[in-house]
Design an enzyme around this catalytic site. Structure first.
Site, PDB file in Angstrom:
ATOM      1  N   HIS A  22      78.174  64.463-117.526  1.00  0.00           N
ATOM      2  CA  HIS A  22      76.929  64.046-116.867  1.00  0.00           C
ATOM      3  C   HIS A  22      76.243  65.290-116.324  1.00  0.00           C
ATOM      4  CE1 HIS A  22      74.935  61.006-113.839  1.00  0.00           C
ATOM      5  NE2 HIS A  22      74.101  61.995-114.178  1.00  0.00           N
ATOM      6  N   HIS A 202      72.517  55.596-116.783  1.00  0.00           N
ATOM      7  CA  HIS A 202      72.596  55.711-115.326  1.00  0.00           C
ATOM      8  C   HIS A 202      72.457  54.301-114.747  1.00  0.00           C
ATOM      9  CE1 HIS A 202      71.886  59.937-116.009  1.00  0.00           C
ATOM     10  NE2 HIS A 202      71.702  60.221-114.732  1.00  0.00           N
ATOM     11  N   GLU A 205      73.320  54.168-109.065  1.00  0.00           N
ATOM     12  CA  GLU A 205      73.151  55.389-108.269  1.00  0.00           C
ATOM     13  C   GLU A 205      72.364  54.978-107.023  1.00  0.00           C
ATOM     14  OE1 GLU A 205      70.567  58.318-110.084  1.00  0.00           O
ATOM     15  OE2 GLU A 205      71.216  59.937-108.740  1.00  0.00           O
TER      16      GLU A 205
HETATM   17  N1  ADE Z   1      67.475  62.866-114.121  1.00  0.00           N
HETATM   18  C1  ADE Z   1      68.062  64.003-113.711  1.00  0.00           C
HETATM   19  N2  ADE Z   1      68.950  63.744-112.752  1.00  0.00           N
HETATM   20  C2  ADE Z   1      68.948  62.414-112.537  1.00  0.00           C
HETATM   21  C3  ADE Z   1      69.656  61.545-111.691  1.00  0.00           C
HETATM   22  N3  ADE Z   1      70.567  61.970-110.814  1.00  0.00           N
HETATM   23  N4  ADE Z   1      69.372  60.225-111.734  1.00  0.00           N
HETATM   24  C4  ADE Z   1      68.453  59.776-112.587  1.00  0.00           C
HETATM   25  N5  ADE Z   1      67.762  60.549-113.421  1.00  0.00           N
HETATM   26  C5  ADE Z   1      68.000  61.868-113.400  1.00  0.00           C
HETATM   27 ZN    ZN Z   2      72.116  62.095-113.843  1.00  0.00          ZN
END
Ligand code: ADE
Ligand code: ZN
Length: 342
Positions: A22, A202, A205
């Site tokens: 990642h 993703h 988060e």
């Molecule tokens: N693009 C780059 N870093 C990211 C992240 N942490 N979350 C979502 N998109 C991203």
């Molecule tokens: Zn990311």
């Protein structure tokens, strides 16, 4: 209170063979290189100096980071820029004990400015080949769709990348999570599946556990990027553990983007205790205060983690990689040797 890692522990963590799964290559653009490329390409910048730019890296959420990150990426214009960017990352990766890197890149950030798709992919791809020769790192590319844009634009991007299909191992989904659920990209991920590409996304988060579920159910994601909010749903945690779904966790990123107030509050120990296939990653190291080993050291200094946990984290990263099985087996054998300190 965080305890500094002993030189012995630091050396042990560095020597463990690790995969980074990642890593947004645009997020490895250090301010010094950003200024050099801006100068070379005649791109005007909003900040007067490297120091002023670094001082602006104070984020309160994902969007506040993305705004600066996309502005920074505007200095990348030529195939050589992308190749040099990735080579700078690989040098740091080698120093951190990375044997396998699966690089995310965001073509839409570049094609929208008139940069040809071929310049992006061929520059990065050449760097991957050079990384194997120069550092012994195995590397591949994962094309990410920007989720704040439409699915039609994502579908077009995938079609535009097809002349370079052989340079890609998978597709991913990134950018602003809240308000852009995975199901918005159902058709483009289905198309990627037909093309034989791996799929990651993703989720969890900043977004809720339901986004992790739809990444699995609708996008058929094989790995979840971040996924830390899964602990809000015990049922989801049980599902992820039973399926052995890898979570690519990025601790320093989570602190910089205020997902957790500090590393000592990170839920990494809880994720491990639940039997989840967690691995550690740096996400956007030039913006978040460190590369992969910095993430490892930060966690081992702030959290109750053992050497056995370190071996589990390294093993999880290697097992979750999309490298050929024979390569993975080789690294796992190296890990067994490094783990026993022989
Ligand atoms: N693009 C780059 N870093 C990211 C992240 N942490 N979350 C979502 N998109 C991203
Ligand atoms: Zn990311």
């Amino acid at each position: 209170m965080p305890q500094p890692a002993s030189p012995d522990l630091k050396d042990f963590l560095r020597r463990l063979p690790k995969a980074e799964l990642h890593l947004h290559i645009e997020g490895s653009l250090e301010p010094e290189q950003l200024f050099a490329l801006a100068h070379r390409n005649g791109v005007p910048l909003a900040h007067a100096s490297v120091e002023a730019l670094r001082a602006a890296y104070a984020f309160h959420d994902l969007q506040s980071f993305l705004d600066i990150y996309y502005a920074g990426a505007s200095v990348l214009r030529t195939e050589l820029d992308f190749e040099e960017l990735a080579m700078a990352y690989f040098a740091r990766a080698a120093a951190d004990g990375i044997v396998r890197a699966e690089l995310f890149f965001d073509p839409q950030t570049h094609t929208i400015r008139g940069v040809p798709m071929g310049a992006v992919i061929e520059g990065l791809s050449r760097a991957c080949r050079r990384a194997a020769r120069k550092h012994g790192i195995s590397a591949d590319l994962i094309l990410c769709f920007l989720r704040h844009l439409s699915e039609a634009e994502a579908l077009q991007t995938l079609e535009d990348a097809l002349p370079w299909r052989s340079h890609l191992i998978g597709v991913g989904l990134d950018s602003s999570e809240r308000g852009h659920p995975p199901e918005k990209f159902a058709r483009v991920f289905a198309r990627a599946g037909e093309l034989g590409l791996h799929r990651v996304a993703h989720a969890g988060e900043e977004g809720p556990p339901a986004y992790i579920e739809s990444a699995l159910d609708v996008l058929h994601a094989e790995r979840i990027d971040h996924g830390v909010r899964c602990t809000e749903s015990p049922e989801l945690v049980r599902r992820l553990a039973a399926a052995g779904t890898p979570l690519t966790v990025c601790p320093l990123s989570n602190v910089k983007l205020c997902v957790f107030p500090d590393l000592a509050s990170h839920n990494l120990p809880a994720l491990l205790a639940a039997g989840l296939k967690v691995n550690l990653n740096s996400d956007d190291p030039a913006y978040f205060g460190g590369y992969l080993l910095d993430n490892w050291l930060g966690c081992f200094e702030a959290l109750p983690l053992s050497r056995a946990d370190a071996v589990t984290l390294a093993r999880n990263s290697l097992e979750a990689s999309f490298a050929p099985a024979a390569e993975r087996q080789g690294w796992l054998a190296q890990l067994d040797i490094a783990a026993t300190g022989r």
